[in-house]
Design an enzyme around this catalytic site. Structure first.
Site: not given
Ligand code: AMP
Length: 283
Positions: A30, A34, A37, A61, A187
């Site tokens: 999304m 960081h 990702h 979602q 976040r």
């Molecule tokens: P998001 O952009 O929050 O939807 O996350 C995208 C992907 O990155 C998802 O598979 C998350 O589980 C993964 N992700 C987010 N934060 C972390 C983290 N600190 N360590 C490992 N994977 C992460």
């Protein structure tokens, strides 16, 4: 890095790559990237000859009172970070393209989305599995990487892939943390300096749960209580849930005789944070 907004164009890119004999790894995001990702993306590079990512803040979602409209965004910064990996192709569609008026088909993993976040964010996982199913059909990857940070999401997607015969492999990636232990999250950008300090309690509470297991506790409720106690000692954090459940099924268990996940959701000020750790009993 190619940037593609149209599903048909993305499908054509992947079809062409597959015809050339390439394999495709995929990391959906999304955005507001960081190191967590980027770790998924670097890992993805090891599993395929081409790396695809997506950037889509999925409206389906988010609940009506959640942070969809204020979710942090930085398209140019994200593209720059993806180029360092490097990502070969970025799929970045508009919401109206992913969910045009008239959309009415949903994908839902049922049991695994009960409990934990599923009880507190009605409709959240249905939105996640639906968009991920769509992304899989559009990006056509051979493998897709998901973070253990979102543990219930990972389990729901694994379930969906198995139940619906998606022809790809899900690769879980351990949670990436800041040096002091805070789980990286887009976040975290919402947190003030004071809140950032309080947020660290989540990780400390999980470590306390691990200590309880190492000290011989085998009652999941007692392990969850050890974590809860740590959080309750910090002012300014409101617990949503602290649970210790079977790491495979995410169902409650009587006794810790197999891997468990201790999962926490809590509010630090207005920001809802989650974290978890998996523990196995020493044999
Ligand atoms: P998001 O952009 O929050 O939807 O996350 C995208 C992907 O990155 C998802 O598979 C998350 O589980 C993964 N992700 C987010 N934060 C972390 C983290 N600190 N360590 C490992 N994977 C992460």
């Amino acid at each position: 890095m190619e940037i593609i907004a149209a599903p048909r164009e993305m499908q054509a890119w992947s079809e062409a790559a597959r015809r050339r004999g390439e394999t495709i790894a995929f990391v959906p995001t999304m955005g507001f990237l960081h190191e967590g990702h980027l770790t998924l993306m670097r890992e993805g590079r090891k599993h395929a000859t081409r790396l695809a990512s997506s950037l889509f803040v999925n409206p389906t979602q988010f609940g009506p009172n959640e942070d969809f409209s204020r979710y942090p965004r930085n398209f140019d910064g994200d593209c720059a970070m993806m180029r360092t990996v490097p990502v070969d192709v970025l799929f970045a569609p508009e919401p109206e393209v992913m969910f045009p008026p008239g959309s009415q088909t949903w994908v839902e993993a049922t049991e695994v989305t009960r409990g934990l976040c599923g009880d507190h964010r009605p409709g959240h996982f249905r939105g996640v599995t639906t968009v991920v199913a769509k992304l899989f059909n559009i990006v056509k990857p051979h493998c897709a990487l998901f973070g253990e940070k979102d543990f219930q999401q990972l389990r729901a997607i694994e379930r969906m892939v198995q139940d619906l015969n998606f022809d790809l492999t899900i690769i879980p990636v351990p949670t990436v943390r800041e040096a002091d232990g805070l789980a990286m999250s887009s976040r975290n950008a919402y947190l003030s300096a004071k809140e950032r300090g309080r947020a660290l309690t989540l990780c400390k509470a999980l470590r306390a749960a691990g200590e309880a297991i190492r000290a011989g506790t085998r009652d999941p409720q007692a392990v969850a209580r050890a974590a809860r106690k740590t959080i309750e000692q910090t002012p300014g954090i409101e617990i949503e849930y602290v649970e210790a459940v079977d790491a495979a099924s995410l169902r409650p268990l009587e006794k810790i005789d197999r891997p468990i996940v201790v999962a926490i959701a809590a509010r630090v000020g207005a920001t809802r944070l989650i974290d978890n750790m998996v523990f196995s009993v020493p044999s």
